[in-house]
Design a protein around this motif. Sequence first.
Motif, mmCIF file in Angstrom:
data_model
loop_
_atom_site.group_PDB
_atom_site.id
_atom_site.type_symbol
_atom_site.label_atom_id
_atom_site.label_comp_id
_atom_site.label_asym_id
_atom_site.label_seq_id
_atom_site.Cartn_x
_atom_site.Cartn_y
_atom_site.Cartn_z
ATOM 1 N N ALA A 48 0.838 -1.197 0.000
ATOM 2 C CA ALA A 48 0.000 0.000 0.000
ATOM 3 C C ALA A 48 0.875 1.250 0.000
ATOM 4 O O ALA A 48 1.802 1.371 0.792
ATOM 5 C CB ALA A 48 -0.925 0.001 1.213
ATOM 6 N N ALA A 73 -2.693 5.655 0.524
ATOM 7 C CA ALA A 73 -3.821 4.809 0.924
ATOM 8 C C ALA A 73 -4.220 5.007 2.376
ATOM 9 O O ALA A 73 -5.187 4.404 2.833
ATOM 10 C CB ALA A 73 -3.479 3.338 0.687
ATOM 11 N N PRO A 127 -7.624 0.856 5.700
ATOM 12 C CA PRO A 127 -6.597 -0.165 5.531
ATOM 13 C C PRO A 127 -5.969 -0.498 6.877
ATOM 14 O O PRO A 127 -5.570 0.400 7.623
ATOM 15 C CB PRO A 127 -5.574 0.504 4.593
ATOM 16 C CG PRO A 127 -6.290 1.634 3.961
ATOM 17 C CD PRO A 127 -7.321 2.081 4.941
ATOM 18 N N ASP A 161 -1.492 -5.376 2.055
ATOM 19 C CA ASP A 161 -2.724 -6.151 1.974
ATOM 20 C C ASP A 161 -2.466 -7.411 1.156
ATOM 21 O O ASP A 161 -1.589 -7.437 0.299
ATOM 22 C CB ASP A 161 -3.837 -5.347 1.299
ATOM 23 C CG ASP A 161 -4.323 -4.225 2.193
ATOM 24 O OD1 ASP A 161 -4.368 -4.441 3.412
ATOM 25 O OD2 ASP A 161 -4.626 -3.148 1.666
ATOM 26 N N LEU A 163 -9.744 -9.509 -0.323
ATOM 27 C CA LEU A 163 -8.659 -8.698 0.225
ATOM 28 C C LEU A 163 -8.611 -8.886 1.733
ATOM 29 O O LEU A 163 -9.611 -8.692 2.417
ATOM 30 C CB LEU A 163 -8.896 -7.221 -0.120
ATOM 31 C CG LEU A 163 -7.703 -6.288 -0.015
ATOM 32 C CD1 LEU A 163 -6.614 -6.685 -1.005
ATOM 33 C CD2 LEU A 163 -8.131 -4.855 -0.255
ATOM 34 N N ARG A 180 -2.249 0.138 -10.802
ATOM 35 C CA ARG A 180 -3.224 0.343 -9.724
ATOM 36 C C ARG A 180 -3.572 -0.972 -9.031
ATOM 37 O O ARG A 180 -4.214 -0.971 -7.980
ATOM 38 C CB ARG A 180 -4.491 0.988 -10.277
ATOM 39 C CG ARG A 180 -4.402 2.491 -10.452
ATOM 40 C CD ARG A 180 -4.655 3.216 -9.146
ATOM 41 N NE ARG A 180 -4.638 4.653 -9.321
ATOM 42 C CZ ARG A 180 -5.274 5.506 -8.530
ATOM 43 N NH1 ARG A 180 -5.976 5.060 -7.508
ATOM 44 N NH2 ARG A 180 -5.192 6.802 -8.738
ATOM 45 N N THR A 185 0.154 -1.877 -6.836
ATOM 46 C CA THR A 185 0.298 -1.072 -5.623
ATOM 47 C C THR A 185 -1.053 -0.473 -5.275
ATOM 48 O O THR A 185 -1.760 0.015 -6.147
ATOM 49 C CB THR A 185 1.320 0.067 -5.832
ATOM 50 O OG1 THR A 185 2.578 -0.491 -6.219
ATOM 51 C CG2 THR A 185 1.500 0.867 -4.549
ATOM 52 N N ARG A 186 -1.388 -0.513 -4.007
ATOM 53 C CA ARG A 186 -2.671 0.049 -3.580
ATOM 54 C C ARG A 186 -2.498 1.534 -3.285
ATOM 55 O O ARG A 186 -1.836 1.923 -2.322
ATOM 56 C CB ARG A 186 -3.191 -0.679 -2.340
ATOM 57 C CG ARG A 186 -4.492 -0.077 -1.820
ATOM 58 C CD ARG A 186 -5.086 -0.875 -0.687
ATOM 59 N NE ARG A 186 -6.207 -0.173 -0.094
ATOM 60 C CZ ARG A 186 -6.970 -0.677 0.867
ATOM 61 N NH1 ARG A 186 -6.738 -1.881 1.333
ATOM 62 N NH2 ARG A 186 -7.962 0.033 1.366
ATOM 63 N N ASP A 218 -5.433 3.417 -3.353
ATOM 64 C CA ASP A 218 -6.796 3.793 -2.970
ATOM 65 C C ASP A 218 -6.997 3.667 -1.467
ATOM 66 O O ASP A 218 -6.568 2.702 -0.842
ATOM 67 C CB ASP A 218 -7.809 2.905 -3.698
ATOM 68 C CG ASP A 218 -7.644 2.987 -5.201
ATOM 69 O OD1 ASP A 218 -8.170 3.941 -5.791
ATOM 70 O OD2 ASP A 218 -6.970 2.113 -5.770
ATOM 71 N N LYS A 270 -11.224 -0.007 0.325
ATOM 72 C CA LYS A 270 -11.094 -1.375 -0.192
ATOM 73 C C LYS A 270 -11.862 -1.536 -1.501
ATOM 74 O O LYS A 270 -11.373 -2.172 -2.443
ATOM 75 C CB LYS A 270 -11.623 -2.345 0.865
ATOM 76 C CG LYS A 270 -11.695 -3.790 0.453
ATOM 77 C CD LYS A 270 -12.258 -4.623 1.595
ATOM 78 C CE LYS A 270 -12.456 -6.068 1.199
ATOM 79 N NZ LYS A 270 -13.003 -6.876 2.317
ATOM 80 N N TYR A 321 -10.026 -0.096 -4.594
ATOM 81 C CA TYR A 321 -8.914 -0.937 -5.039
ATOM 82 C C TYR A 321 -9.422 -2.183 -5.756
ATOM 83 O O TYR A 321 -8.963 -2.524 -6.852
ATOM 84 C CB TYR A 321 -8.036 -1.346 -3.855
ATOM 85 C CG TYR A 321 -6.978 -2.348 -4.252
ATOM 86 C CD1 TYR A 321 -5.871 -1.953 -4.998
ATOM 87 C CD2 TYR A 321 -7.106 -3.695 -3.929
ATOM 88 C CE1 TYR A 321 -4.913 -2.872 -5.406
ATOM 89 C CE2 TYR A 321 -6.161 -4.615 -4.322
ATOM 90 C CZ TYR A 321 -5.060 -4.199 -5.055
ATOM 91 O OH TYR A 321 -4.120 -5.120 -5.466
#
Length: 260
Positions: A103, A107, A117, A122, A145, A229, A232-233, A235, A238, A241
């Motif tokens: 992340a 995020a 998160p 994650d 997730l 995207r 790598t997170r 957002d 959840k 993403y």
Amino acid sequence: MGERIGVSDEEWALIGPLLPSERGRGCRPAGDNRPYFEGMMWIARTGSQWRHLPDEYGKWNSVFRRYRRWIQTGVFDAMLETLAEMAGRDRTADMIDSTVVRAHHCAVGIKRGLSKPRRLADRAVASAPSSMPDHAKGRPLGFVLTPGQAHDVQGFGPLFRMIADRVHALLADCGYDADAIRAEIAIAGTQAVIPAKKGRRSPALHDRQKYRLRNQIERLFNKLKNWRRVATRYDKSKSSYLGFVSLASALLWLPFVHET
């Protein structure tokens, strides 16, 4: 700006009918879904911020708002499921595995009311269809997730329930060698192709020939992580993403729909 990211007319003929029609807001007419969808693809592929979306795709805020509406109504999940069925996916065996998604610092700092998160790492778990020489090779069906510190087993239940009534065998590595998992697979009438952990007092046998196909889910993760995207997170939520994960996954099915 480089090569334009989008879909061909043939691909849009498949995707367009799967997207909801939009109504204008007030006196403003609703824009065509195609540039908006391709704008979402551009964000997913490049990993850029929404504000950097090129003008040719439309106003970034309008594209972002439509993306959020489609996530909330399950458009991308339905698209993934529909394209998989249109391709006539093989039901002989599915695979399950996990991968770590880091992340970005963007995020964190989520607004109230959204899912926060739990860690900077994650874990995404995916199920993919088996590979037959003449059919779909390792294409995604669903994702869960979980927090980065969670064991793979925690993502098994939700994923298996997505496919339990539609698969004959399930392939997984020895991390899923647990009595509870084997019992759930047996109750569903599915063959468990899972090697036993070392040190098991009574290790269960598995079909070694089928297990050789499991490498394809590892290759699937590599394909998905070509979309920045997904790799790598960025957002905060959840759902945002997973929307990009479902979008990238649906697009992986398109070549196989064309073959049918």
